[in-house]
Design a protein around this motif. Structure first.
Motif, PDB file in Angstrom:
ATOM      1  N   LEU A  65       0.841  -1.198   0.000  1.00 42.78           N
ATOM      2  CA  LEU A  65       0.000   0.000   0.000  1.00 42.78           C
ATOM      3  C   LEU A  65       0.874   1.246   0.000  1.00 42.78           C
ATOM      4  O   LEU A  65       2.021   1.222   0.460  1.00 42.78           O
ATOM      5  N   SER A  68       0.242   6.935   2.139  1.00 38.85           N
ATOM      6  CA  SER A  68      -0.993   7.633   2.499  1.00 38.85           C
ATOM      7  C   SER A  68      -2.101   6.646   2.870  1.00 38.85           C
ATOM      8  O   SER A  68      -2.891   6.902   3.779  1.00 38.85           O
ATOM      9  N   GLN A  69      -2.163   5.488   2.195  1.00 38.88           N
ATOM     10  CA  GLN A  69      -3.150   4.468   2.551  1.00 38.88           C
ATOM     11  C   GLN A  69      -2.833   3.879   3.918  1.00 38.88           C
ATOM     12  O   GLN A  69      -3.733   3.648   4.727  1.00 38.88           O
ATOM     13  N   LYS A  70      -1.564   3.639   4.178  1.00 39.76           N
ATOM     14  CA  LYS A  70      -1.169   3.086   5.477  1.00 39.76           C
ATOM     15  C   LYS A  70      -1.453   4.066   6.607  1.00 39.76           C
ATOM     16  O   LYS A  70      -1.662   3.655   7.742  1.00 39.76           O
ATOM     17  N   SER A  72      -4.047   5.769   6.936  1.00 37.65           N
ATOM     18  CA  SER A  72      -5.484   5.809   7.211  1.00 37.65           C
ATOM     19  C   SER A  72      -5.721   5.409   8.654  1.00 37.65           C
ATOM     20  O   SER A  72      -5.261   4.365   9.101  1.00 37.65           O
ATOM     21  N   GLU A  77     -12.105   4.747   6.742  1.00 32.34           N
ATOM     22  CA  GLU A  77     -10.991   4.559   5.797  1.00 32.34           C
ATOM     23  C   GLU A  77     -10.462   3.129   5.867  1.00 32.34           C
ATOM     24  O   GLU A  77     -10.153   2.523   4.848  1.00 32.34           O
ATOM     25  N   LEU A  81     -10.411   0.162   2.984  1.00 33.25           N
ATOM     26  CA  LEU A  81      -9.216  -0.613   2.624  1.00 33.25           C
ATOM     27  C   LEU A  81      -9.510  -2.110   2.662  1.00 33.25           C
ATOM     28  O   LEU A  81      -9.113  -2.856   1.761  1.00 33.25           O
TER      29      LEU A  81
END
Length: 112
Positions: A65, A68-70, A72, A77, A81
């Motif tokens: 990932l 920025s996704q991590k 979350s 959010e 995911l």
């Protein structure tokens, strides 16, 4: 009936399946990759297991990932995911009907 949520290629999931088979316990198998993960199913699991318990931050999917996704950190959010990447769920997940058991180590199903 028991339901075991797995990824068929996962070694830990194979051990969990063997443990149930060795005990002669009937169960329904749900492959998260093949059968998918619906929003409804995720909510059912989250009614009995904590969100961060289900999130597997040691998985290859997590490592792939973006930063920025991590980062979350909101429940919404993280739910998104998990729905987008069902392989982020720590496996196996065993639904006994009364409780949800996340992960597997030898002996975890001895009391069933």
């Amino acid at each position: 009936m028991l339901t075991l949520y797995v990824i068929k290629s996962c070694d830990t999931c194979r051990k969990a399946r063997k443990a149930l088979d060795d005990r002669g316990l009937a169960y329904r198998l749900h492959d998260l990759r093949e059968d998918g993960l619906s929003a409804g199913l995720l909510e059912e699991l989250l009614e009995r297991a904590a969100l961060l318990t289900l999130l597997n931050k040691r998985s290859t999917t997590w490592r792939n990932l973006s930063d920025s996704q991590k980062a979350s950190n909101g429940d919404g959010e993280i739910r998104t995911l998990l729905l987008t990447h069902p392989t982020l769920i720590k496996r196996p997940v065993l639904d006994t009907g009364e409780e949800i058991r996340v992960g597997y180590r030898d002996g975890d199903y001895d009391d069933l």
